[in-house]
Design an enzyme around this catalytic site. Structure first.
Site, PDB file in Angstrom:
ATOM      1  N   GLU A 286      -2.262   5.244   2.602  1.00  9.35           N
ATOM      2  CA  GLU A 286      -2.182   3.820   2.226  1.00  9.35           C
ATOM      3  C   GLU A 286      -3.515   3.243   1.744  1.00  9.35           C
ATOM      4  OE1 GLU A 286      -0.857   5.103   4.986  1.00  9.35           O
ATOM      5  OE2 GLU A 286       1.303   4.808   4.713  1.00  9.35           O
TER       6      GLU A 286
ATOM      7  N   ARG B 253       1.837   8.559   8.913  1.00 15.81           N
ATOM      8  CA  ARG B 253       1.669   9.972   8.537  1.00 15.81           C
ATOM      9  C   ARG B 253       0.513  10.636   9.271  1.00 15.81           C
ATOM     10  NH1 ARG B 253       4.780   9.785   3.883  1.00 15.81           N
ATOM     11  NH2 ARG B 253       5.260  11.820   3.009  1.00 15.81           N
TER      12      ARG B 253
ATOM     13  N   HIS C 229       5.166   5.474  13.275  1.00 14.54           N
ATOM     14  CA  HIS C 229       5.626   6.260  12.116  1.00 14.54           C
ATOM     15  C   HIS C 229       4.516   6.812  11.224  1.00 14.54           C
ATOM     16  CE1 HIS C 229       4.714   3.365   8.882  1.00 14.54           C
ATOM     17  NE2 HIS C 229       4.979   2.431   9.759  1.00 14.54           N
TER      18      HIS C 229
ATOM     19  N   HIS D 102      12.182   5.126  13.523  1.00 12.30           N
ATOM     20  CA  HIS D 102      12.053   5.199  12.073  1.00 12.30           C
ATOM     21  C   HIS D 102      12.981   6.308  11.571  1.00 12.30           C
ATOM     22  CE1 HIS D 102      10.072   5.842   8.167  1.00 12.30           C
ATOM     23  NE2 HIS D 102       9.433   4.705   8.352  1.00 12.30           N
TER      24      HIS D 102
ATOM     25  N   ASP E 167       0.784  -1.235   0.000  1.00  8.49           N
ATOM     26  CA  ASP E 167       0.000   0.000   0.000  1.00  8.49           C
ATOM     27  C   ASP E 167       0.813   1.281   0.000  1.00  8.49           C
ATOM     28  OD1 ASP E 167       1.127   0.014   2.486  1.00  8.49           O
ATOM     29  OD2 ASP E 167      -0.693  -0.565   3.547  1.00  8.49           O
TER      30      ASP E 167
ATOM     31  N   GLU F 103      -0.571  -8.948  -1.128  1.00  4.29           N
ATOM     32  CA  GLU F 103      -1.293  -8.306  -0.009  1.00  4.29           C
ATOM     33  C   GLU F 103      -2.419  -7.427  -0.554  1.00  4.29           C
ATOM     34  OE1 GLU F 103       0.088  -5.290   3.213  1.00  4.29           O
ATOM     35  OE2 GLU F 103       0.818  -7.219   3.944  1.00  4.29           O
TER      36      GLU F 103
END
Ligand code: UD1
Ligand code: UDP
Length: 369
Positions: A132, A206, A204, A237, A96, A118
């Site tokens: 995503e 967004r 992490h 990250h 994604d 996936e």
């Protein structure tokens, strides 16, 4: 011989595609190229390296604090250019990310069929996780073959009108990766203090940048104040927007917080096993934790992996300080809560055979052409 390009851009794509790449490469009918977009630099190379892989070509698109426009436009152009120079019979994309969607689009413009590994995960809210969910929906509009980890993911695709013959339920390839690492003789361990409870934490996403991340860190601080014996292991990250905030918010707890650079996959799996439970907003971690029977508090408001919550080891706790604190302390102080969580785990993401099933489906696809 059929030419297949496996396209990877970020750490999770590398981990989850590695078993598929190895499986396809064992078949002399296929010539498999690993094309890295380089959406991530260090984290991608580290993850590929953990599986003994390196890219055959790398577009190296990453910039510091890159925008979604930058990733999408440069992957589209870069993958397009690669495909014009090295025509392929199939593309395999994973998951994604913006690499996933833009690479699939570049293939579509050249009428090259794409297999989506996936496929079918849905939160049913285009804005969460961001971007995503949109990347998945758009990729599944363009793909030709769909490798859905679970029946629920396949049902999502069927509801969107995808031809059932193109959908294959495979399990998640992350379980193949996990079992491969656990089955190796050599393990790299991250040394942790003996005798202290450890909680592993990663964050992490967004949509959590800004206030939610501050809330998450405040909850960690609250837990430490209540339970000063606890250690938090936080592999940061590489994204500066994330790491600087976490470091700053938790700078007052040097005796309770270990910050590290991103851990190698073997070290990370060992850290998961060693921890009491995991606090995370990661997609892959929800699946892996069910594979190794470890509780996870998911710091998100929705999950596109409902199986991890209903049949796995995860609880959705959002990004609010009070709820994270309460749930974390509950898991720490009441072992019964942990046992209850683990009792519902049926390991919903498969048994480590996903890449074999994907290989089979790709073979059958070409046999029918
Ligand atoms: C990306 C994916 C996300 C995935 C995550 C896995 C998109 C839009 N986002 O998010 O879906 O869950 O990867 O980790 O596709 N950086 C480095 N070195 C690295 C990696 C990143 O310095 O090895 C820094 C750079 O400043 C870069 C920034 O992190 O600009 C953000 O990277 P980006 O790929 O845009 O977003 P992620 O948050 O990593
Ligand atoms: N991971 C790792 N080292 C770390 C943190 C995570 O190897 O320091 C692995 C983890 O086991 C999982 C994947 O990276 O397989 C998850 O990546 P990330 O959280 O970046 O992305 P997401 O899964 O949320 O897309």
């Amino acid at each position: 011989m059929k030419k297949i390009a496996c396209i990877v851009g970020t750490r999770p794509e590398a981990i989850k595609m590695a078993p598929v790449i190895h499986e396809l490469r064992r078949d002399p009918e296929f010539l498999v190229t690993v094309l890295a977009t380089g959406q991530h630099t260090d984290m991608l190379m580290q993850a590929l390296g953990d599986f003994g892989l390196e890219p055959d070509a790398n577009l190296n698109i990453m910039r510091d604090k890159q925008s979604l426009d930058h990733i999408t436009a440069s992957v589209l152009q870069g993958v397009g250019g690669f495909l014009d120079a090295e025509p392929q019979d199939m593309l395999l994309v994973h998951g994604d990310t913006s690499t996933t969607f833009a690479a699939c689009l570049a293939g579509f413009y050249r009428k090259i069929p794409a297999g989506h590994v996936e496929a079918g995960l849905r939160s049913h809210d285009l804005s969460l996780p961001f971007p995503e969910e949109a990347n998945r929906v758009l990729t599944d509009r363009l793909a030709e073959l769909f490798f859905a980890p679970t029946q629920g993911d396949a049902d999502n695709l069927l509801r969107e009108g995808i031809n059932p013959e193109r959908i294959h339920i495979t399990g998640n390839t992350v379980i193949d990766a996990l079992y491969w690492i656990l089955g190796r003789d050599k393990h790299t361990k991250f040394e942790l203090p003996e005798g202290r409870p450890v909680i592993l934490m990663t964050a992490h996403r967004r949509e959590s940048w800004g206030q939610p991340l501050v809330e998450i860190c405040s909850a960690v601080g609250d837990v430490i104040r209540e339970r000063p014996d606890v250690m938090f292991l936080i592999p940061l990250h590489k994204n500066p927007t994330v790491r600087n905030v976490i470091r700053e918010c938790l700078k007052d707890f040097p005796d309770n917080v270990i910050f590290t650079e991103p851990l190698g996959y073997s070290e990370f799996v060992h850290a998961m096993s060693r921890s009491e439970f995991i606090l995370s907003d990661s997609g892959g971690v929800q699946e892996e934790a069910s594979g190794i029977d470890k509780p996870v508090l998911i710091m998100r408001t929705v999950s596109e992996r409902p199986e991890a919550i209903v049949h796995g080891t995860c609880v959705l706790v959002g990004t609010g300080r009070a709820k994270i604190r309460e749930e974390a302390l509950g898991l720490l102080n009441e072992p019964e809560r942990r046992r209850e969580l683990l009792a519902k785990n049926t390991k919903p993401f498969g048994n480590g055979e996903a890449s074999k099933k994907i290989h089979e489906a790709v073979r059958r696809y070409f046999a029918r052409q």
